[in-house]
Write a protein that holds these residues in place. Structure first.
Motif, mmCIF file in Angstrom:
data_model
loop_
_atom_site.group_PDB
_atom_site.id
_atom_site.type_symbol
_atom_site.label_atom_id
_atom_site.label_comp_id
_atom_site.label_asym_id
_atom_site.label_seq_id
_atom_site.Cartn_x
_atom_site.Cartn_y
_atom_site.Cartn_z
ATOM 1 N N CYS A 16 0.844 -1.190 0.000
ATOM 2 C CA CYS A 16 0.000 0.000 0.000
ATOM 3 C C CYS A 16 0.884 1.247 0.000
ATOM 4 O O CYS A 16 2.101 1.154 0.122
ATOM 5 C CB CYS A 16 -0.901 0.011 1.233
ATOM 6 N N ILE A 17 0.246 2.380 -0.094
ATOM 7 C CA ILE A 17 0.967 3.647 -0.140
ATOM 8 C C ILE A 17 0.872 4.326 1.220
ATOM 9 O O ILE A 17 -0.237 4.599 1.705
ATOM 10 C CB ILE A 17 0.402 4.551 -1.245
ATOM 11 N N ARG A 18 2.015 4.558 1.826
ATOM 12 C CA ARG A 18 2.151 5.293 3.084
ATOM 13 C C ARG A 18 1.156 4.873 4.159
ATOM 14 O O ARG A 18 0.618 5.693 4.881
ATOM 15 C CB ARG A 18 2.062 6.794 2.839
ATOM 16 N N GLY A 19 0.902 3.577 4.278
ATOM 17 C CA GLY A 19 0.026 3.081 5.330
ATOM 18 C C GLY A 19 -1.449 3.294 5.077
ATOM 19 O O GLY A 19 -2.282 2.925 5.903
ATOM 20 N N MET A 20 -1.791 3.902 3.956
ATOM 21 C CA MET A 20 -3.202 4.106 3.611
ATOM 22 C C MET A 20 -3.737 2.821 2.986
ATOM 23 O O MET A 20 -2.992 1.920 2.646
ATOM 24 C CB MET A 20 -3.346 5.270 2.631
ATOM 25 N N ARG A 21 -5.011 2.772 2.817
ATOM 26 C CA ARG A 21 -5.621 1.604 2.183
ATOM 27 C C ARG A 21 -5.736 1.791 0.674
ATOM 28 O O ARG A 21 -6.711 1.368 0.051
ATOM 29 C CB ARG A 21 -6.981 1.310 2.808
ATOM 30 N N ILE A 22 -4.747 2.413 0.110
ATOM 31 C CA ILE A 22 -4.645 2.565 -1.342
ATOM 32 C C ILE A 22 -3.515 1.636 -1.775
ATOM 33 O O ILE A 22 -2.357 1.842 -1.431
ATOM 34 C CB ILE A 22 -4.350 4.011 -1.754
ATOM 35 N N ARG A 23 -3.884 0.584 -2.496
ATOM 36 C CA ARG A 23 -2.900 -0.411 -2.888
ATOM 37 C C ARG A 23 -2.070 0.060 -4.088
ATOM 38 O O ARG A 23 -2.574 0.792 -4.952
ATOM 39 C CB ARG A 23 -3.585 -1.731 -3.236
ATOM 40 N N VAL A 24 -0.838 -0.385 -4.115
ATOM 41 C CA VAL A 24 0.026 -0.118 -5.269
ATOM 42 C C VAL A 24 -0.658 -0.632 -6.528
ATOM 43 O O VAL A 24 -0.679 0.044 -7.561
ATOM 44 C CB VAL A 24 1.413 -0.773 -5.066
ATOM 45 N N LEU A 25 -1.264 -1.801 -6.447
ATOM 46 C CA LEU A 25 -1.947 -2.387 -7.599
ATOM 47 C C LEU A 25 -3.053 -1.482 -8.129
ATOM 48 O O LEU A 25 -3.251 -1.389 -9.342
ATOM 49 C CB LEU A 25 -2.514 -3.758 -7.220
#
Length: 71
Positions: A16-25
């Protein structure tokens, strides 16, 4: 690469990005689908342009391995 985080208790342990729930994928899928950086940043206001570059760098590093082909 410090922008990419992996937590086994978040998003199934996927990067994920910076601990957020936004995945790299998610970001890579949007780029592959033709979304621009501006569109992604508009859809995810907590993201920064450096996060998108980190996703690309992560993917490049992850896929940097030899492929053995039997001839």
């Amino acid at each position: 690469m410090e922008r990419i985080t992996i937590n086994p208790e978040q998003c199934g342990g996927r990067p994920c990005i910076r601990g957020m729930r936004i995945r790299v994928l998610d970001v890579l899928d949007m780029l592959a689908g033709g979304a621009t950086e501006i569109e992604i940043l508009r859809d995810f206001p907590d993201l920064e342009a450096a996060d998108i570059r980190a996703c690309l760098a992560y993917a490049a590093r992850y896929f940097d391995h030899p492929v053995l082909v039997n001839a």
